[in-house]
Write a protein that holds these residues in place. Structure first.
Motif, PDB file in Angstrom:
ATOM      1  N   ASP A 110      35.789  45.543  35.558  1.00 13.32           N
ATOM      2  CA  ASP A 110      35.286  46.109  36.821  1.00 13.32           C
ATOM      3  C   ASP A 110      36.114  45.622  37.998  1.00 13.32           C
ATOM      4  O   ASP A 110      36.415  46.394  38.925  1.00 13.32           O
ATOM      5  CB  ASP A 110      33.819  45.723  37.024  1.00 13.32           C
ATOM      6  CG  ASP A 110      32.896  46.454  36.077  1.00 13.32           C
ATOM      7  OD1 ASP A 110      33.341  47.459  35.484  1.00 13.32           O
ATOM      8  OD2 ASP A 110      31.742  46.010  35.902  1.00 13.32           O
ATOM      9  N   ARG A 111      36.489  44.360  37.969  1.00 19.62           N
ATOM     10  CA  ARG A 111      37.307  43.808  39.048  1.00 19.62           C
ATOM     11  C   ARG A 111      38.681  44.491  39.087  1.00 19.62           C
ATOM     12  O   ARG A 111      39.178  44.844  40.161  1.00 19.62           O
ATOM     13  CB  ARG A 111      37.474  42.296  38.833  1.00 19.62           C
ATOM     14  CG  ARG A 111      38.433  41.603  39.798  1.00 19.62           C
ATOM     15  CD  ARG A 111      37.961  41.670  41.224  1.00 19.62           C
ATOM     16  NE  ARG A 111      38.813  40.884  42.097  1.00 19.62           N
ATOM     17  CZ  ARG A 111      38.751  40.910  43.427  1.00 19.62           C
ATOM     18  NH1 ARG A 111      37.854  41.687  44.027  1.00 19.62           N
ATOM     19  NH2 ARG A 111      39.553  40.165  44.149  1.00 19.62           N
TER      20      ARG A 111
ATOM     21  N   ARG B 239      25.294  36.567  38.833  1.00 21.71           N
ATOM     22  CA  ARG B 239      24.408  37.544  38.202  1.00 21.71           C
ATOM     23  C   ARG B 239      23.500  36.878  37.175  1.00 21.71           C
ATOM     24  O   ARG B 239      22.312  37.206  37.076  1.00 21.71           O
ATOM     25  CB  ARG B 239      25.232  38.645  37.536  1.00 21.71           C
ATOM     26  CG  ARG B 239      25.984  39.546  38.495  1.00 21.71           C
ATOM     27  CD  ARG B 239      26.762  40.592  37.716  1.00 21.71           C
ATOM     28  NE  ARG B 239      25.869  41.392  36.886  1.00 21.71           N
ATOM     29  CZ  ARG B 239      26.283  42.142  35.868  1.00 21.71           C
ATOM     30  NH1 ARG B 239      27.579  42.153  35.543  1.00 21.71           N
ATOM     31  NH2 ARG B 239      25.408  42.842  35.165  1.00 21.71           N
TER      32      ARG B 239
ATOM     33  N   GLU C 246      33.412  42.765  30.795  1.00 23.66           N
ATOM     34  CA  GLU C 246      33.084  43.915  31.642  1.00 23.66           C
ATOM     35  C   GLU C 246      33.288  43.589  33.109  1.00 23.66           C
ATOM     36  O   GLU C 246      33.753  44.439  33.890  1.00 23.66           O
ATOM     37  CB  GLU C 246      31.644  44.343  31.379  1.00 23.66           C
ATOM     38  CG  GLU C 246      31.434  44.979  30.017  1.00 23.66           C
ATOM     39  CD  GLU C 246      29.970  45.109  29.646  1.00 23.66           C
ATOM     40  OE1 GLU C 246      29.678  45.731  28.607  1.00 23.66           O
ATOM     41  OE2 GLU C 246      29.113  44.586  30.404  1.00 23.66           O
ATOM     42  N   GLN C 247      32.986  42.356  33.501  1.00 22.45           N
ATOM     43  CA  GLN C 247      33.180  41.966  34.891  1.00 22.45           C
ATOM     44  C   GLN C 247      34.665  41.918  35.233  1.00 22.45           C
ATOM     45  O   GLN C 247      35.074  42.312  36.339  1.00 22.45           O
ATOM     46  CB  GLN C 247      32.539  40.594  35.132  1.00 22.45           C
ATOM     47  CG  GLN C 247      32.233  40.303  36.589  1.00 22.45           C
ATOM     48  CD  GLN C 247      31.144  41.209  37.124  1.00 22.45           C
ATOM     49  OE1 GLN C 247      30.061  41.298  36.579  1.00 22.45           O
ATOM     50  NE2 GLN C 247      31.435  41.886  38.217  1.00 22.45           N
TER      51      GLN C 247
ATOM     52  N   PRO D  87      35.834  37.393  38.804  1.00 22.08           N
ATOM     53  CA  PRO D  87      34.830  37.849  37.830  1.00 22.08           C
ATOM     54  C   PRO D  87      33.922  36.740  37.313  1.00 22.08           C
ATOM     55  O   PRO D  87      32.736  36.985  37.064  1.00 22.08           O
ATOM     56  CB  PRO D  87      35.693  38.436  36.700  1.00 22.08           C
ATOM     57  CG  PRO D  87      36.945  38.860  37.367  1.00 22.08           C
ATOM     58  CD  PRO D  87      37.187  37.850  38.432  1.00 22.08           C
TER      59      PRO D  87
ATOM     60  N   THR E  37      31.353  36.014  40.024  1.00 22.99           N
ATOM     61  CA  THR E  37      30.381  37.101  40.114  1.00 22.99           C
ATOM     62  C   THR E  37      29.405  37.078  38.955  1.00 22.99           C
ATOM     63  O   THR E  37      28.186  37.239  39.138  1.00 22.99           O
ATOM     64  CB  THR E  37      31.115  38.450  40.154  1.00 22.99           C
ATOM     65  OG1 THR E  37      32.062  38.445  41.230  1.00 22.99           O
ATOM     66  CG2 THR E  37      30.139  39.594  40.349  1.00 22.99           C
ATOM     67  N   PHE E  38      29.919  36.871  37.745  1.00 20.56           N
ATOM     68  CA  PHE E  38      29.033  36.880  36.578  1.00 20.56           C
ATOM     69  C   PHE E  38      28.072  35.698  36.602  1.00 20.56           C
ATOM     70  O   PHE E  38      26.905  35.837  36.218  1.00 20.56           O
ATOM     71  CB  PHE E  38      29.861  36.850  35.298  1.00 20.56           C
ATOM     72  CG  PHE E  38      29.033  36.983  34.053  1.00 20.56           C
ATOM     73  CD1 PHE E  38      28.461  38.189  33.710  1.00 20.56           C
ATOM     74  CD2 PHE E  38      28.811  35.890  33.223  1.00 20.56           C
ATOM     75  CE1 PHE E  38      27.684  38.321  32.568  1.00 20.56           C
ATOM     76  CE2 PHE E  38      28.046  36.003  32.083  1.00 20.56           C
ATOM     77  CZ  PHE E  38      27.476  37.226  31.752  1.00 20.56           C
TER      78      PHE E  38
END
Length: 353
Positions: free
Chosen positions: A175-176, A151, A171-172, A144, A147-148
């Motif tokens: 989601d993961r 982004r 939130e990431q 996460p 990924t963040f």
């Protein structure tokens, strides 16, 4: 890039750390995406320098990945806080993980890492919300965070405030976990078909061992995911009591809490299915072992009468009328064969074979 330089605490890019004016501010990720902060253009910095010379330009996000003692000391001096040690981050007491110290919020949660390997792990990550800056302390590199950071590099507006970065990261992480639970449910369907395969297509002991290994890994993954979800749920309850959160942040927190509850329910379902498949697999192995034992039992019962006949005529007593018969040997062999065939026919008729 050198690791120490990549994960070094963020520093002001201009002299005296000038702050940006609201009209010209934007979010940026420095050192490969490890911190997001507000920046000015050179002309605006020169114009604002007399008015903001005394104000320190604070970053929006300082991400410490495996920080050195010098880096931790620098951050502590800069923000006037005491960062928890790695040992303190591992403590399970709620008071040691979620607390408010002189207006700074300290929140430690367990985040799932190495989820796609055979040995998934959880690592403690500390979020420190101090003034208008979010400080994250971690000794692993969960997906996460990667990924963040990507982004934010594409859309710097995602890091326009410390609260935005905090909820973006949370939130990431959620989601993961949701993606992992979905993939785990799909894997369990395949394992279920493998466990309840037709007897004519039954697999070997090696396949049973592989099935048990996969079920164990899935159970381990779901257990660690539930631990992470429990930590996130507690963090959500802690944040809901903070009056400093704005209305939009509370709205995101409410949605996040609902997602955590729904994923937790799905994780409980997966845990129950893992238990069911484990019991079913062990039951199938037990049935196969019983079938093998049944074969040996039938063989022993079938060959018991021939063994008895052979034992009788092997006693070699002096007075045994059958020993003098011309057809004594063929008759004895026939009796042994017949006494073996008749039990086998009887067992087959009963459906025991």
């Amino acid at each position: 890039m050198d690791t120490n330089e990549f994960f070094a605490p963020v520093r002001a890019n201009t002299d005296n750390g000038n702050t940006a004016s609201p009209a010209a501010s934007n979010s940026a990720v420095t050192d490969g995406g490890q911190a997001a902060e507000v920046a000015n253009t050179p002309s605006e910095q020169s114009a604002a320098k007399p008015a903001a010379a005394k104000a320190e330009r604070l970053p929006v996000w300082v991400d410490l990945h495996a920080p050195t003692p010098d880096e931790i000391h620098e951050i502590e001096e800069r923000f006037g806080i005491e960062i928890p040690t790695r040992e303190e981050m591992q403590e399970i007491e709620l008071s040691s993980r979620l607390y408010d110290e002189d207006g700074a919020l300290f929140m430690t949660v367990s985040v799932l890492t190495k989820a796609t390997t055979d040995a998934p792990q959880t690592t403690a990550v500390t979020f420190i919300l101090v003034k208008k800056t979010l400080i994250t302390v971690r000794y692993a590199d969960p997906v996460p965070f990667k990924t963040f950071i990507r982004r934010v590099k594409r859309s710097p507006s995602l890091a326009n405030s410390a609260e935005a970065v905090l909820f973006g990261l949370l939130e990431q992480i959620v989601d993961r976990l949701a993606d992992l639970m979905e993939q785990t449910a799909t894997d369990l369907e395949g394992l279920s078909n493998q466990v309840f395969i037709s007897p004519d297509e039954n697999s070997s002991d090696a396949d049973h061992r592989e099935t048990l290994r996969q079920i164990g890994r899935t159970g381990n993954l779901s257990g660690k995911a539930k631990d992470s979800l429990l930590n996130l749920h507690r963090l959500g309850l802690f944040l809901s009591t903070q009056a400093r959160l704005k209305k939009d942040a509370k709205a995101r927190l409410k949605i996040l809490s609902r997602d955590i509850v729904s994923i937790t329910e799905h994780a409980n379902f997966i845990a129950n299915k893992v238990t069911f498949l484990l019991d079913a697999t062990l039951g199938m192995i037990s049935l196969e072992q019983n079938n093998i034992i049944k074969i040996f039992s039938v063989a022993a019962a079938a060959f018991l009468p021939p063994t008895l006949i052979a034992s009788i005529y092997g006693m070699n007593f002096e007075f045994m009328p059958e020993l003098g018969w011309k057809f004594g040997y063929p008759v004895a062999i026939g009796l042994m064969v017949l006494s073996a065939v008749l039990p086998l026919l009887y067992f087959k008729r009963k459906g025991w074979l």
